[in-house]
Design a protein around this motif. Structure first.
Motif, short mmCIF file in Angstrom:
data_model
loop_
_atom_site.label_atom_id
_atom_site.label_comp_id
_atom_site.label_asym_id
_atom_site.label_seq_id
_atom_site.Cartn_x
_atom_site.Cartn_y
_atom_site.Cartn_z
N TRP A 201 0.85 -1.20 0.00
CA TRP A 201 0.00 0.00 0.00
C TRP A 201 0.87 1.23 0.00
CZ3 TRP A 201 -2.39 2.38 4.92
CH2 TRP A 201 -3.19 3.48 4.58
N LEU A 202 0.71 2.06 -1.03
CA LEU A 202 1.39 3.34 -1.10
C LEU A 202 0.52 4.40 -0.42
CD1 LEU A 202 3.61 5.26 -2.13
CD2 LEU A 202 2.37 5.38 -4.31
N ASP A 203 0.88 4.75 0.79
CA ASP A 203 0.10 5.70 1.60
C ASP A 203 0.81 7.05 1.57
OD1 ASP A 203 -1.54 6.93 3.45
OD2 ASP A 203 -0.61 5.96 5.18
N ARG A 204 0.62 7.79 0.48
CA ARG A 204 1.33 9.07 0.32
C ARG A 204 0.87 10.11 1.34
NH1 ARG A 204 4.50 9.56 -4.06
NH2 ARG A 204 4.20 8.16 -5.85
N GLY A 206 -0.40 9.50 4.45
CA GLY A 206 -0.35 9.12 5.86
C GLY A 206 -1.71 9.15 6.50
N GLY A 207 -2.71 8.70 5.73
CA GLY A 207 -4.09 8.85 6.18
C GLY A 207 -4.58 7.84 7.17
N ASN A 211 -1.54 0.68 12.72
CA ASN A 211 -2.29 -0.44 13.27
C ASN A 211 -3.47 -0.83 12.39
OD1 ASN A 211 -0.60 -0.54 15.53
ND2 ASN A 211 -1.87 0.92 16.67
N ALA A 212 -3.88 0.07 11.47
CA ALA A 212 -5.03 -0.21 10.61
C ALA A 212 -4.65 -1.07 9.41
CB ALA A 212 -5.66 1.09 10.14
N GLY A 222 6.31 6.42 0.24
CA GLY A 222 6.77 6.92 -1.05
C GLY A 222 7.41 5.78 -1.82
N LEU A 223 7.48 5.94 -3.14
CA LEU A 223 8.02 4.87 -3.96
C LEU A 223 9.52 4.69 -3.79
CD1 LEU A 223 5.97 5.29 -7.26
CD2 LEU A 223 5.59 3.69 -5.37
#
Length: 243
Positions: A201-204, A206-207, A211-212, A222-223
């Protein structure tokens, strides 16, 4: 089982779709003299994205084709009954502004180069295959990918496991030999893992709290983090040998 390939999402993973779309619709509405109708550019963009999400979901469900989903977006956004030709022309004018704003994320090119030195690469997208092939060519990265697969030819779309398994079959690989990288936690990473691939998962933004993230799914911000993640020392939670 050795890792052989990285399968990529495109929009908001490699390609800055949200930024390009925001710029494109703002420029289009300004050119059409419609920006003041929506109060602010951000409110206009929010309504435009809402129309996209609603009618793109209908396209993915097979209710309408790709062209009709575009017409439906225009009609919903303008709250107007437009003939097909009028809706097509309005959307075409928007596309000129949108495509002029197309850009890769800064980390996309270096990541593709680094990953491509060790692994095969392909694309699995929920957008039209022809559209994504053209986009990747315009952005100068089409040559990185053996296959570019969209929702149409596959007959199904993410998060359906058949979409992921079809992509693996196109590469002639077992799902356990493939990593999928995308910006949507559930639709991309979790669904890929459920289909037997390794989900990243690319979480750009930080949403979500760490723990989720479900067990077995790896999160990167980031890539630039991806090449290191694919080293043999990383354990994706499955009895595999990477590298």
């Amino acid at each position: 089982m050795a890792l052989r390939a990285v399968l990529w999402d495109v929009d908001d993973t490699l390609f800055d779709y949200t930024g390009s779309d925001r710029t494109g619709i703002a420029r289009h509405l300004a050119a059409e003299g419609l920006l003041t109708r929506y109060g602010t550019a951000e409110r206009a963009f929010s309504l435009w994205r809402e129309a996209m999400e609603t009618h793109f979901a209908r396209f993915l469900a097979g209710e309408i084709d790709f062209q009709e989903h575009r017409r439906a977006r225009v009609r919903a956004f303008l709250a107007a009954r437009l003939a097909d030709a009028e809706a097509d022309a309005w959307f075409a004018r928007y596309v000129r502004h949108y495509e002029a704003a197309w850009t890769l994320f800064p980390d996309a090119g270096p990541a593709l180069e680094a990953v491509g030195r060790r692994f095969r690469q392909a694309v699995l997208s929920n957008a039209s295959t022809a559209h994504q092939r053209r986009k990747l060519a315009v952005l100068g990265v089409r040559g990185h990918f053996e296959e570019v697969l969209g929702a149409g030819p596959q007959g199904c779309a993410k998060p359906d496991p058949r979409a992921f398994l079809g992509a693996c079959a196109a590469l002639g690989l077992h799902p356990g030999e493939v990593v999928y990288v995308g910006d949507q936690l559930e639709t991309d990473a979790v669904a890929a893992q459920a289909a037997g691939l390794h989900g990243v998962w690319l979480d750009r933004t930080g949403g979500a709290d760490g723990n989720a993230v479900p067990d077995g799914v790896r999160r990167i911000r980031g890539l630039d983090e991806l090449p290191g993640l694919l080293r043999p020392v990383i354990d994706f939670g499955a009895p595999s040998t990477f590298g």
